[in-house]
Design an enzyme around this catalytic site. Structure first.
Site, PDB file in Angstrom:
ATOM      1  N   GLU A   4       0.762  -0.951  -0.210  1.00 57.75           N
ATOM      2  CA  GLU A   4      -0.303   0.177   0.040  1.00 57.75           C
ATOM      3  C   GLU A   4       0.636   1.155   0.334  1.00 57.75           C
ATOM      4  O   GLU A   4       0.092   2.552  -0.859  1.00 57.75           O
ATOM      5  CB  GLU A   4      -0.940  -0.016   1.185  1.00 57.75           C
ATOM      6  N   TYR A  87      -7.422   6.293   3.429  1.00 57.54           N
ATOM      7  CA  TYR A  87      -6.978   5.332   2.942  1.00 57.54           C
ATOM      8  C   TYR A  87      -6.139   4.244   2.836  1.00 57.54           C
ATOM      9  O   TYR A  87      -6.519   2.548   2.318  1.00 57.54           O
ATOM     10  CB  TYR A  87      -6.582   5.601   1.220  1.00 57.54           C
ATOM     11  N   ASP A 105     -10.251   3.683  -3.954  1.00 58.38           N
ATOM     12  CA  ASP A 105      -9.321   4.028  -5.187  1.00 58.38           C
ATOM     13  C   ASP A 105      -9.920   4.401  -6.578  1.00 58.38           C
ATOM     14  O   ASP A 105     -10.680   4.777  -6.240  1.00 58.38           O
ATOM     15  CB  ASP A 105      -8.168   2.677  -5.057  1.00 58.38           C
ATOM     16  N   CYS A 159     -15.760  -1.626 -16.295  1.00 59.67           N
ATOM     17  CA  CYS A 159     -15.911  -0.076 -16.267  1.00 59.67           C
ATOM     18  C   CYS A 159     -14.325   1.154 -15.975  1.00 59.67           C
ATOM     19  O   CYS A 159     -13.901   1.717 -14.844  1.00 59.67           O
ATOM     20  CB  CYS A 159     -16.826   0.477 -14.441  1.00 59.67           C
ATOM     21  N   CYS A 166     -19.801  -1.356 -20.811  1.00 58.98           N
ATOM     22  CA  CYS A 166     -21.273  -1.530 -20.885  1.00 58.98           C
ATOM     23  C   CYS A 166     -21.744  -2.790 -20.902  1.00 58.98           C
ATOM     24  O   CYS A 166     -22.730  -3.894 -19.713  1.00 58.98           O
ATOM     25  CB  CYS A 166     -21.952  -0.875 -20.626  1.00 58.98           C
ATOM     26  N   CYS A 169     -21.018  -4.823 -18.252  1.00 59.85           N
ATOM     27  CA  CYS A 169     -20.728  -5.112 -16.743  1.00 59.85           C
ATOM     28  C   CYS A 169     -22.296  -6.025 -16.244  1.00 59.85           C
ATOM     29  O   CYS A 169     -23.050  -6.059 -16.292  1.00 59.85           O
ATOM     30  CB  CYS A 169     -21.441  -3.371 -17.126  1.00 59.85           C
ATOM     31  N   CYS A 175     -27.476   0.691 -13.098  1.00 56.89           N
ATOM     32  CA  CYS A 175     -26.329   1.859 -12.501  1.00 56.89           C
ATOM     33  C   CYS A 175     -27.270   3.140 -13.594  1.00 56.89           C
ATOM     34  O   CYS A 175     -28.358   2.586 -14.340  1.00 56.89           O
ATOM     35  CB  CYS A 175     -25.128   0.852 -14.129  1.00 56.89           C
TER      36      CYS A 175
END
Length: 296
Positions: A4, A87, A105, A159, A166, A169, A175
């Site tokens: 991280e 975060y 993120d 995405c 799409c 998805c 959405c």
């Protein structure tokens, strides 16, 4: 925790080789906390944003002093560690401890902004608060690791920023985005400032003469000293970007002239920021015909 820190403002592809070398050298909190800062910076060399390395080093020391060398699962305890922001603490809780913790993120922010058709900047205070609320509402009771990994993969593979897929998805029916390709919105970026600086390449007595950066930029790393005279044409120009600056570094071949510098043999150069390292390699090849005397 190491991954991280390394992934802050850096891509996975760039981090992977550094992560492997780092874990081989510092496999435990104790090994990292007891290491010398010069060794830390040397192994981090080339990854950039060196404050991350120093903070990771300081965090390891704090873990040894306050937590028995163990990384705590508590959000509050994690946030108390140097370099651990909201975060990073959430990511450690989710991925290391499998806690149901919202992690946002760039990929997840894009998914959530499109899913809710959020039309305001996601990097503003209101946007961050809104996305965190949405992310928390989507959390399962347990299994935070798989949940957040799935959202990240959705953003990375389907995405995507440009030309979102799409039709593939799995949550398309949920959405709300009318024009997903225009989301997420972000604040206007700060204007890039152009900066010029002049540095000296000094190679005498078989050594390259350098100075230690006093900071704030590259504090603790070794850099080319400032040039004394810039009347002549520079032998090399190194252009690079850092935060909101675009730097044009001119490098001149000079003599030491009694300056208080430290000499380093070419096969044992200390940790240097990438722009200075590239400039040294270019000067060695062009001015001193010694491309082979520097490690790549």
């Amino acid at each position: 925790m190491v991954s991280e820190f390394m992934l802050q403002q850096t891509t996975v592809a760039a981090v992977i080789p550094y992560f492997g070398r780092w874990m081989a050298r510092f496999p435990t909190v104790e090994a990292l906390g007891n290491a010398a800062e010069d060794d830390i910076l040397s192994l981090w060399q080339g990854l950039g944003y060196y404050s991350r390395a120093r903070n990771l080093h300081r965090a390891a020391k704090a873990l040894l002093a306050e937590h028995g060398g163990q990384i705590p699962p508590s959000l509050q305890a994690l946030r108390s560690l140097p370099g651990v922001g909201a975060y990073t603490a959430s990511a450690i809780r989710s991925f290391a401890f499998d806690r149901a913790e919202p992690v946002i993120d760039a990929n997840i922010a894009r998914v959530l902004a499109r899913l809710t058709d959020w039309q305001k900047p996601v990097d503003g205070a209101a946007g961050r608060a809104f996305l965190r609320s949405v992310a928390r509402g989507l959390l399962p009771r347990k299994g935070g690791r798989l949940h957040n990994s799935s959202l990240m993969d959705l953003g990375a593979l389907i995405c995507v920023a440009r030309n979102p897929r799409c039709h593939e998805c799995p949550i398309r029916s949920e959405c709300r985005a009318r024009r997903p390709e225009l989301l997420p919105r972000k604040k206007t970026r700060a204007k890039v400032e152009k900066v010029s600086e002049s540095r000296a390449f000094i190679f005498e007595q078989g050594k390259l003469w350098l100075e230690k950066s006093p900071g704030p930029r590259w504090r603790g790393l070794w850099i080319l000293p400032r040039a004394e005279s810039t009347d002549a044409r520079a032998e090399h120009v190194e252009a690079y970007a850092i935060t909101h600056f675009r730097v044009r570094m001119q490098v001149f071949d000079e003599l030491r002239n009694g300056r208080s510098l430290t000499g380093h043999f070419p096969d044992a150069l200390p940790a240097m920021p990438s722009p200075h390292r590239r400039a040294v390699a270019a000067m060695a090849a062009r001015v001193h015909n010694g491309a082979c005397w520097l490690p790549k």
